[in-house]
Design a protein around this motif. Structure first.
Motif, PDB file in Angstrom:
ATOM      1  N   PRO A   1       8.591  -4.958 -94.758  1.00  0.00           N
ATOM      2  CA  PRO A   1       8.714  -6.227 -94.023  1.00  0.00           C
ATOM      3  C   PRO A   1       9.721  -7.150 -94.688  1.00  0.00           C
ATOM      4  O   PRO A   1       9.750  -7.273 -95.918  1.00  0.00           O
ATOM      5  CB  PRO A   1       7.293  -6.800 -94.075  1.00  0.00           C
ATOM      6  N   SER A   2      10.560  -7.789 -93.878  1.00  0.00           N
ATOM      7  CA  SER A   2      11.619  -8.640 -94.424  1.00  0.00           C
ATOM      8  C   SER A   2      11.053  -9.786 -95.250  1.00  0.00           C
ATOM      9  O   SER A   2      11.662 -10.214 -96.244  1.00  0.00           O
ATOM     10  CB  SER A   2      12.479  -9.197 -93.293  1.00  0.00           C
ATOM     11  N   GLY A   3       9.873 -10.293 -94.877  1.00  0.00           N
ATOM     12  CA  GLY A   3       9.270 -11.386 -95.632  1.00  0.00           C
ATOM     13  C   GLY A   3       8.939 -10.987 -97.055  1.00  0.00           C
ATOM     14  O   GLY A   3       9.119 -11.776 -97.999  1.00  0.00           O
ATOM     15  N   ILE A   4       8.464  -9.757 -97.230  1.00  0.00           N
ATOM     16  CA  ILE A   4       8.131  -9.275 -98.577  1.00  0.00           C
ATOM     17  C   ILE A   4       9.401  -9.122 -99.405  1.00  0.00           C
ATOM     18  O   ILE A   4       9.468  -9.548-100.558  1.00  0.00           O
ATOM     19  CB  ILE A   4       7.370  -7.934 -98.495  1.00  0.00           C
ATOM     20  N   ARG A   5      10.445  -8.532 -98.788  1.00  0.00           N
ATOM     21  CA  ARG A   5      11.694  -8.349 -99.524  1.00  0.00           C
ATOM     22  C   ARG A   5      12.301  -9.696 -99.918  1.00  0.00           C
ATOM     23  O   ARG A   5      12.801  -9.877-101.030  1.00  0.00           O
ATOM     24  CB  ARG A   5      12.684  -7.548 -98.686  1.00  0.00           C
ATOM     25  N   GLN A   6      12.258 -10.651 -99.014  1.00  0.00           N
ATOM     26  CA  GLN A   6      12.827 -11.964 -99.304  1.00  0.00           C
ATOM     27  C   GLN A   6      12.046 -12.681-100.398  1.00  0.00           C
ATOM     28  O   GLN A   6      12.629 -13.372-101.240  1.00  0.00           O
ATOM     29  CB  GLN A   6      12.863 -12.806 -98.025  1.00  0.00           C
ATOM     30  N   THR A   7      10.722 -12.511-100.404  1.00  0.00           N
ATOM     31  CA  THR A   7       9.907 -13.131-101.448  1.00  0.00           C
ATOM     32  C   THR A   7      10.250 -12.542-102.815  1.00  0.00           C
ATOM     33  O   THR A   7      10.407 -13.269-103.806  1.00  0.00           O
ATOM     34  CB  THR A   7       8.412 -12.929-101.158  1.00  0.00           C
ATOM     35  N   ILE A   8      10.364 -11.217-102.877  1.00  0.00           N
ATOM     36  CA  ILE A   8      10.717 -10.574-104.144  1.00  0.00           C
ATOM     37  C   ILE A   8      12.112 -11.016-104.582  1.00  0.00           C
ATOM     38  O   ILE A   8      12.338 -11.331-105.760  1.00  0.00           O
ATOM     39  CB  ILE A   8      10.662  -9.037-104.004  1.00  0.00           C
ATOM     40  N   ALA A   9      13.049 -11.070-103.640  1.00  0.00           N
ATOM     41  CA  ALA A   9      14.417 -11.489-103.973  1.00  0.00           C
ATOM     42  C   ALA A   9      14.442 -12.913-104.501  1.00  0.00           C
ATOM     43  O   ALA A   9      15.194 -13.227-105.436  1.00  0.00           O
ATOM     44  CB  ALA A   9      15.316 -11.355-102.747  1.00  0.00           C
ATOM     45  N   HIS A  10      13.616 -13.799-103.924  1.00  0.00           N
ATOM     46  CA  HIS A  10      13.574 -15.181-104.390  1.00  0.00           C
ATOM     47  C   HIS A  10      13.078 -15.258-105.833  1.00  0.00           C
ATOM     48  O   HIS A  10      13.670 -15.962-106.666  1.00  0.00           O
ATOM     49  CB  HIS A  10      12.671 -16.022-103.497  1.00  0.00           C
ATOM     50  N   VAL A  11      12.013 -14.535-106.130  1.00  0.00           N
ATOM     51  CA  VAL A  11      11.477 -14.564-107.494  1.00  0.00           C
ATOM     52  C   VAL A  11      12.484 -13.995-108.477  1.00  0.00           C
ATOM     53  O   VAL A  11      12.692 -14.538-109.564  1.00  0.00           O
ATOM     54  CB  VAL A  11      10.140 -13.785-107.560  1.00  0.00           C
ATOM     55  N   MET A  12      13.164 -12.906-108.094  1.00  0.00           N
ATOM     56  CA  MET A  12      14.186 -12.327-108.964  1.00  0.00           C
ATOM     57  C   MET A  12      15.336 -13.306-109.188  1.00  0.00           C
ATOM     58  O   MET A  12      15.897 -13.396-110.284  1.00  0.00           O
ATOM     59  CB  MET A  12      14.709 -11.026-108.363  1.00  0.00           C
TER      60      MET A  12
END
Length: 413
Positions: free
Chosen positions: A83-94
């Motif tokens: 899901p794009s929301g999960i990927r975006q959340t991980i990218a934000h934290v990184m």
């Protein structure tokens, strides 16, 4: 003049995802550097660069090769149905980490972090490092055997950076599983959705712990690096969340890579008894041996960047928006720069040109600390345990394309 461009061809002869590759990467890196020093690796949708000239040019050029690559990395690493929301959340934290930022954000973060690694801040470190080294050896000395990684290098790395940052000894163990999980995410290899989510939770838990510790130090400063960093902190430049991310990066960057660096260097020493004997008989030689050990087998195999414009490297046209994996390990064994690169030579005159600490604005902020640690650890280790030798097969970390290090080093003495 025409240039080769990326296509969908798969290069099975350069299978970087082979589980055995991190165990012995240099033969394949040599072939890649000789046959096709810039090539397209379809499984990760990235260019791979292995020659010193091109690798150093990438690392020095943040304008054309950006560090803001978290989302693009995840597109290649995560399952296509993530899901794009999960990927975006991980990218934000990184993206909270300086390693995933460009100027001016990176400049602000590094200016704060540099204070923590200034000569003033590092002045007492030699004594602290010596104390931790002696304490760990004393625990093992009467046993006659130990696991070099689990009994020594892992607790050493965590204790040194934990004490420096101000993490209480009773809490330092928390950072071992956190770092293991975040390193897996940063490792560049394919991940399952479950592995990625576990890494995300580790990032969030570590950052939350450090944000709370920073908030407490705003109220009650202490004699540690977190307080030192807060002394000049301006919330108008970046939020406390980003400062916590930077502290997380410092701890993670000094924990896992230090264990890898020490483990790789120990194995290099033990497999080259002639060079080891030179340093044993002349302890002052360790200071000059350290750059060669970092060149010979540093902890980083590849470091990624994102091309911001079309660039020609090694006769290949890299398109804007494509990922590039620069092989630090490949560059460090380039015979055009380091004659007889597969030979460990503590007297090598240009060993300091290694790229194990990167180049340019992202040059490792803890490089001086790492060199100090290596010098003290190996001088002390081989002085106090002169009969140190391998007692069985070494185990290597799995599931990481970017970093390389042992997870088990059976030793007797």
């Amino acid at each position: 003049m025409s240039y080769a461009v990326a296509n969908t061809a798969f290069y099975p002869r350069y299978d970087l995802l082979d589980p055995d590759f991190p165990k012995s990467p240099y033969p394949l890196l040599h072939r890649m550097r000789t046959e096709e020093p810039v090539f397209w690796f379809e499984p990760l949708n990235t260019w791979v660069v292995t020659r010193y000239e091109e690798v150093s040019s990438i690392l020095k050029d943040p304008m054309r090769f950006s560090s803001r690559r978290a989302d693009r990395m995840l597109q290649a690493q995560l399952p296509s149905d993530t899901p794009s929301g999960i990927r975006q959340t991980i990218a934000h934290v990184m993206s909270l980490a300086a390693m995933f930022s460009d100027p001016p954000v990176h400049t602000h973060l590094r200016s704060e972090a540099n204070k923590g690694f200034s000569p003033r801040a590092m002045a007492p470190m030699a004594q602290r490092i010596q104390k931790v080294t002696d304490e760990l050896i004393s625990r093992m000395e009467g046993r006659g055997e130990m696991d070099g990684f689990l009994d020594f290098f892992e607790p050493f790395a965590l204790t040194v950076i934990g004490d420096l940052m101000g993490v209480p000894r009773e809490d330092q163990h928390l950072f071992i599983p956190w770092t293991q999980k975040t390193t897996k995410l940063l490792g560049g290899s394919k991940l399952t959705l479950e592995e990625a989510q576990a890494s995300l939770r580790a990032f969030e838990e570590m950052n939350a712990y450090l944000a709370q510790a920073l908030a407490e130090r705003q109220r009650n400063p202490r004699d540690d690096m977190m307080s030192f960093l807060l002394a000049g902190y301006d919330p108008g430049r970046f939020p406390l969340e980003a400062l916590a991310g930077m502290c997380s990066e410092i701890i993670g960057g000094a924990n896992a890579p230090t264990g890898d660096t020490l483990g790789n260097a120990l194995l290099a020493c033990l497999s080259h008894p002639e060079e080891l004997e030179k340093a044993r008989h002349t302890p002052a030689l360790w200071k000059t041996a350290v750059p060669e050990l970092l060149r010979y087998d540093g902890p980083i195999l590849f470091w990624s960047r994102l091309a911001t414009e079309d660039v020609v490297l090694g006769g290949k046209r890299i398109r804007a928006g494509q990922m590039v994996y620069a092989s630090l390990a490949g560059a460090n064994r380039d015979p055009d720069v380091f004659p007889e690169p597969d030979q460990l030579d503590f007297s090598r005159p240009n060993a300091h040109k290694h790229v194990s600490f990167s180049f340019g604005p992202h040059h490792c902020i803890g490089a001086g600390l790492a060199r100090m640690e290596m010098t003290i650890v190996f001088e002390t280790l081989f002085r106090r345990l002169p009969g140190l030798r391998l007692a069985g097969p070494v185990q290597w970390r799995e599931g990481s394309l970017t970093t390389r290090g042992p997870t088990r080093i059976p030793l007797v003495f």
